[in-house]
Design a protein around this motif. Structure first.
Motif, mmCIF file in Angstrom:
data_model
loop_
_atom_site.group_PDB
_atom_site.id
_atom_site.type_symbol
_atom_site.label_atom_id
_atom_site.label_comp_id
_atom_site.label_asym_id
_atom_site.label_seq_id
_atom_site.Cartn_x
_atom_site.Cartn_y
_atom_site.Cartn_z
ATOM 1 N N ASP A 143 -105.842 -0.219 34.611
ATOM 2 C CA ASP A 143 -105.042 -0.916 34.318
ATOM 3 C C ASP A 143 -104.956 -1.483 32.937
ATOM 4 O O ASP A 143 -103.814 -1.891 32.497
ATOM 5 C CB ASP A 143 -105.133 -2.374 35.301
ATOM 6 N N TYR A 144 -106.081 -1.595 32.131
ATOM 7 C CA TYR A 144 -105.880 -1.853 30.764
ATOM 8 C C TYR A 144 -105.306 -1.052 29.918
ATOM 9 O O TYR A 144 -104.438 -1.281 29.278
ATOM 10 C CB TYR A 144 -107.147 -2.222 30.196
ATOM 11 N N THR A 145 -105.374 0.419 30.371
ATOM 12 C CA THR A 145 -104.916 1.652 29.513
ATOM 13 C C THR A 145 -103.308 1.297 29.889
ATOM 14 O O THR A 145 -102.535 1.720 28.880
ATOM 15 C CB THR A 145 -105.376 2.924 29.956
ATOM 16 N N VAL A 146 -102.981 1.134 31.083
ATOM 17 C CA VAL A 146 -101.361 1.229 31.545
ATOM 18 C C VAL A 146 -100.743 0.224 30.729
ATOM 19 O O VAL A 146 -99.588 0.235 29.934
ATOM 20 C CB VAL A 146 -101.168 1.069 32.846
ATOM 21 N N ALA A 147 -101.319 -1.001 30.526
ATOM 22 C CA ALA A 147 -100.673 -2.240 29.954
ATOM 23 C C ALA A 147 -100.770 -1.989 28.226
ATOM 24 O O ALA A 147 -99.496 -2.311 27.736
ATOM 25 C CB ALA A 147 -101.527 -3.388 30.280
ATOM 26 N N THR A 148 -101.711 -1.508 27.891
ATOM 27 C CA THR A 148 -101.737 -1.148 26.292
ATOM 28 C C THR A 148 -100.731 -0.045 26.203
ATOM 29 O O THR A 148 -100.227 -0.518 25.093
ATOM 30 C CB THR A 148 -103.115 -0.874 26.097
ATOM 31 N N SER A 149 -100.496 0.821 26.921
ATOM 32 C CA SER A 149 -99.587 1.862 26.742
ATOM 33 C C SER A 149 -98.232 1.383 26.828
ATOM 34 O O SER A 149 -97.519 1.859 25.940
ATOM 35 C CB SER A 149 -99.822 3.193 27.767
ATOM 36 N N ALA A 150 -97.987 0.505 27.820
ATOM 37 C CA ALA A 150 -96.568 0.143 27.713
ATOM 38 C C ALA A 150 -96.247 -0.699 26.577
ATOM 39 O O ALA A 150 -95.134 -0.725 26.101
ATOM 40 C CB ALA A 150 -96.600 -0.695 29.114
ATOM 41 N N GLY A 151 -97.189 -1.530 26.013
ATOM 42 C CA GLY A 151 -97.072 -2.220 24.877
ATOM 43 C C GLY A 151 -96.625 -1.401 23.472
ATOM 44 O O GLY A 151 -96.111 -1.924 22.608
ATOM 45 N N LEU A 152 -96.929 -0.142 23.571
ATOM 46 C CA LEU A 152 -96.730 1.019 22.580
ATOM 47 C C LEU A 152 -95.739 1.861 23.021
ATOM 48 O O LEU A 152 -95.414 2.796 22.235
ATOM 49 C CB LEU A 152 -98.062 1.688 22.448
ATOM 50 N N ASN A 153 -95.074 1.381 24.204
ATOM 51 C CA ASN A 153 -93.964 2.464 24.583
ATOM 52 C C ASN A 153 -94.503 3.749 25.035
ATOM 53 O O ASN A 153 -93.889 4.744 24.784
ATOM 54 C CB ASN A 153 -92.731 2.579 23.778
ATOM 55 N N MET A 154 -95.729 3.809 25.552
ATOM 56 C CA MET A 154 -96.149 4.971 26.233
ATOM 57 C C MET A 154 -96.265 5.185 27.468
ATOM 58 O O MET A 154 -96.681 3.998 28.092
ATOM 59 C CB MET A 154 -97.506 5.222 25.150
#
Length: 929
Positions: free
Chosen positions: A93-104
């Motif tokens: 979940d943390y990976t997905v959220a952090t990725s979304a913040g980087l448009n990844m």
């Protein structure tokens, strides 16, 4: 000058030349950027490490990751997080959220390691094989030994059982006597006459476990042919994910690689349902290593049934499960014993893979035979995935790219470029690097590494220059994901010819076994020939032809899929009656078929004579007329069937024009857009292309787009009735996009074609060399009268073991700045460089032909050039192994070289590093109207 006259207009429109060029490229999306497979070793990851590495990946130009937990590093066992536990899901979940913040974006594998499996796979659901025991029995005798499994590895395993016993008399007549065997294996049956052979088929287990499994992912490999097994497998994911996809874009399944799995518990029942006869009567045929026509036909039916089970019980159910989570799925079908086209077609993102490196005859491209795999990637294999995507209308075809491209620590970004171009030319448009390994902050150089991948990691000394490769791929994929594929030819894959092999039993269509199942076929020969002479094509399966229809004279398998002008049938021995019926139906509906011959026979064993008669009647119903040059033609309804020994001759007769640019060695692929066509043209030849190149399209305007630099401009072309000739200038190793438009485009700047080059300025003054950063130690500065790689300074030991960054600096004069541009040319570059001219960043040089436009940064008089060069990791790793500095500390396979032997770099030669040869700056003038 025309360009200068246009500039005020461009600025008046609010468009700088750079902005105007950028407008010619499609928008950069998440999927246009390359993604990378992200190995989580032992899932020993934490939030700070995830955030840092995702930021690094984003800065380098990646669009997403494919998370794959794998075996762990020694000494970090207390950091391991078991797969799919609540803690692991929190990290996801943390990976997905952090990725979304980087448009990844984030994909994850549906398992750890490979192939699919894990602790939730019971022995009943594990990969299954048949084990056959044989016995001899004479008339009037009773079998003294019991019919039991003799394989010690199988004894005591739940789910192992006797499935069938069949007795064969001396004439081959079979009798099923399974019901005569008691629970303890005693046979209560005695023949009345003759000598008999008994074949007892047991349902056993392969015993294979997940390879390279991560913590919490250990366990048996799954039975891919059982829907019950797959349903049970996904229960663990349902528990972990609930009704949410947790932001996962796509669930990924790696290549099959299940060894010896040739059965499933209810195979006899499934076979009877599909093929209409009792396979228990033919156990002997299944286990005969070689044989007659009957054996070949029974084995063909067996293989077709295996394929159907793979399709229905695994691939279809996997797709449905992912959709139930409101996500997509990605699947590598290759390696499985199923029809690859049908398997790829059933998933959202078909994924192929490249393994090893291709030989390219590009001057200056290094490829040491000792550092590469013996087997090269084959574009014909890659096209199975892209064909399935094209005919079914899927926008993305992905690829596991750069697996074992070269030996560890010896891969440059310049070596990656032609390999990924080969991937694009196969129709693939969504690249996944193989790969990137998560490394904790406290891990020393070279960080954590996965044993089979190219090292796309921040610890790589070349990492700061990776953005050059990534930007190239992004520009390419932004176009290759636009519009629709534009291949004229649909080629039928005659899989039954391959299935009708009396040798062996199960048949895996793996990328390492193409010499067995693909290369020896007429299909392969024809498609390779057509591709080489300028025909663009996709493949079709029997199932696809049953679903195909004709729209405006062209073949479409699905409403959203591509349209094809012609269907090609290579020389085919075995073809189902239904397939030929659909071919005839397509012809009558207005389609053109080109075939080498009518099929000789039908596949399979059941109802053989009846099916043969139907096939003969179908063929006899077609009236064929002799034409010129050995061509025969049958007019059927609104279409026709053209019969010829040479497929290309038949295509020419059907007025299907080839692209003649391949005569000059150029490679291409096309995409249709609303107002025209994109051509992606690549020069992998040793020759420079400078002149008109003919393209089979009409156009009112042409725009050229350079994916290396991002530059665009209106191209020069001449138009004929049905084609155009575009002026191209391509050095060996270069590529270009040609955008042929049916309307006047919005590009304002003209493409800058180079006139004859003037005499170059040779940078032969003294050079200074300063080492910036790297290790294990930073060498002292150097001054040289003649340019040379830093590894030539053999009297300084530090230069022999250094991996990192060093800057070459020199001063030179430009007497007159009167050319339109100036091109920097590096003769020998090991491996990539960032160029600064007079304090301004002029860009990266990272691939052949090692040149860069720097005219905007030069001035009349004295100029300073700084060339920051980064070399391979190899020399530093060599030093570490020579000094026995431990850096390989992994469970499982630990670390191996490209030959899968224990890795040891201590005997390597020092890899040349830095700049060598001659550096020149050539004044360039542009061709005028």
């Amino acid at each position: 000058m025309i360009i200068k006259k246009l500039l005020p207009i461009v600025f008046a429109l609010g468009l700088t030349p750079v902005a105007q060029a950028q407008e010619q490229w499609p928008p950069v999306t998440q999927t246009a950027k390359p993604w990378t497979r992200w190995w989580w070793m032992g899932s020993a990851v934490d939030e700070s490490g995830i955030k840092a590495q995702l930021q690094d990946l984003s800065n380098a130009g990646f669009g997403g990751t494919q998370v794959v937990p794998i075996y762990g590093a020694i000494g970090y066992e207390d950091k391991y997080i078991n797969y799919l536990t609540p803690q692991w899901m929190n990290v996801l979940d943390y990976t997905v959220a952090t990725s979304a913040g980087l448009n990844m974006g984030v994909d994850i594998s549906v398992g750890t390691g490979w192939p699919i499996g894990g602790p939730q796979v019971s022995t009943q659901d594990a990969a299954t094989k048949m084990v056959v025991e044989t016995y001899s029995l004479k008339a009037g005798e009773t079998l003294q030994e019991k019919i039991v499994m003799n394989d010690e590895k199988q004894k005591g395993i739940p789910g192992v059982f006797l499935s069938a016993v069949t007795a064969y008399d001396e004439n081959g007549k079979a009798t099923v006597i399974t019901d005569k065997v008691l629970q303890d294996g005693t046979l209560q049956w005695s023949p009345k006459g003759g000598n008999w052979q008994l074949y007892a088929l047991f349902v056993g287990k392969t015993g294979q476990k997940v390879k390279r499994a991560a913590a919490g992912g250990e366990g048996y490999t799954l039975d891919h042919f059982s829907d019950t097994a797959l349903g049970n497998y996904f229960k663990a994911f349902d528990t972990a994910f609930g009704n949410s996809n947790h932001g996962v874009r796509s669930f990924f399944n790696d290549s099959y690689e299940v060894y010896g799995a040739n059965w499933t518990p209810d195979f006899f029942t499934e076979f009877q349902k599909r093929k209409g006869y009792d396979l228990r009567l033919y156990i002997k045929d299944l286990v005969t290593k070689e044989g007659n026509e009957q054996i070949a036909r029974v084995k063909s039916d067996y293989r077709e049934t295996m394929s159907a089970l793979m399709l229905e019980n695994f691939t279809s159910k996997f797709t449905a499960w992912a959709h139930g989570k409101k996500s997509m799925n990605t699947n590598q079908a290759h390696g499985s014993p199923g029809n690859l086209l049908d398997l790829y077609a059933l998933v959202d993102i078909p994924e192929s893979e490249t393994f090893g490196s291709t030989t390219f005859y590009i001057p200056g491209l290094r490829r040491a035979s000792t550092d590469v795999q013996s087997v090269e990637p084959d574009i014909a294999v890659l096209k199975f995935a892209s064909s399935a995507a094209h005919v079914t209308g899927k926008k993305l075809t992905s690829n596991e790219t750069f697996t074992w491209l070269t030996e560890h620590f010896k891969t440059s970004w310049g070596q990656c470029k032609p390999e990924v171009e080969q991937v694009f030319l196969s129709g693939i448009n969504h690249v996944f690097y193989h790969g990137t390994t998560y490394t904790p902050a406290n891990a020393a150089f070279p960080g954590w590494l996965f044993y089979a991948s190219t090292n796309f990691v921040p610890q790589n000394s070349l990492w700061p220059h990776l953005k050059g490769l990534n930007e190239y791929i992004t520009r390419c994929q932004s176009i290759l994901q636009s519009g629709e594929p534009d291949n004229e030819v649909l080629a039928y894959w005659p899989i039954y010819d391959t299935w009708a092999n009396p040798k062996g039993l199960d048949m895996a269509f793996g990328i390492h076994q193409i010499d067995n199942w693909l290369c020896p076929t007429d299909f392969y020969t024809n498609t390779e020939t057509l591709n080489s002479i300028g025909y663009s094509l996709d493949y079709s399966s029997d199932k696809m032809l049953t679903e195909a229809k004709v729209v405006d004279g062209q073949i479409k398998v699905t409403d959203k899929g591509a349209a094809y002008k012609v269907l090609v049938i290579s020389k085919t021995k075995y073809m189902p009656v239904a397939t030929l019926e659909h071919i005839i139906r397509l012809a009558k509906s207005g389609c053109t078929i080109v075939m080498q011959q009518f099929p000789e026979d039908v596949p399979g064993f059941n109802n053989l004579e009846s099916n043969r008669n139907k096939l003969k009647d179908l063929i006899a119903s077609i009236t064929v007329q002799q034409k010129n040059n050995g061509i025969k033609e049958a007019v059927l309804g609104n279409g026709k069937i053209i019969i010829t020994d040479t497929i290309s001759q038949g295509l020419a007769y059907a007025n299907i024009n080839r692209e003649t640019l391949t005569d000059r060695g150029l490679k291409f692929i096309k995409r249709k857009i609303d107002n025209g066509t994109y051509y992606y043209i690549v020069n992998h030849t040793p020759n420079k292309i400078d002149g008109l190149v003919a393209l089979n399209t009409s156009a009112k305007s042409v725009v050229l787009l350079d994916p290396q630099t991002g530059k665009t401009g209106v191209g020069s072309f001449t138009a004929q009735k049905n084609n155009i000739s575009v002026k191209l200038q391509l050095e060996p190793g270069e590529a270009i996009f040609v955008k042929a438009l049916n309307e006047l485009g919005n590009a304002k700047d003209k493409w800058n074609y180079h006139d004859k080059d003037a005499n170059p300025i040779v940078l032969n003054n003294a050079w200074k060399l300063h080492f910036n950063n790297g290790g294990p130690v930073v060498p002292s500065d150097k001054t040289m009268k003649t340019l040379q790689p830093w590894t030539d300074f053999t009297d300084d030991v530090a230069t022999q073991l250094f991996s990192g960054s060093a800057t070459y600096t020199t001063i030179f004069k430009v007497e007159r700045k009167n050319a339109d541009d100036y091109v920097l040319q590096l003769d020998q570059l090991y491996e990539s460089a960032r160029v600064t001219v007079n304090g301004k960043d002029a860009g990266l040089v990272w691939s052949v032909p090692y040149k860069l436009s720097i005219g905007n940064y030069l001035k009349k008089g004295e100029n300073t050039i700084e060339i920051e060069v980064r070399n391979l990791m190899a020399n530093r790793i060599r030093y570490m192994d020579q000094n026995k500095l431990e850096w390989r500390k992994y469970h499982e396979i630990n670390f191996v070289n490209i030959k899968y032997e224990s890795f040891d770099a201590s005997n390597w030669e020092v890899q040349p590093s830095g700049l060598g040869g001659t550096v020149t700056i050539t004044p360039v003038n542009f061709l005028k109207d």
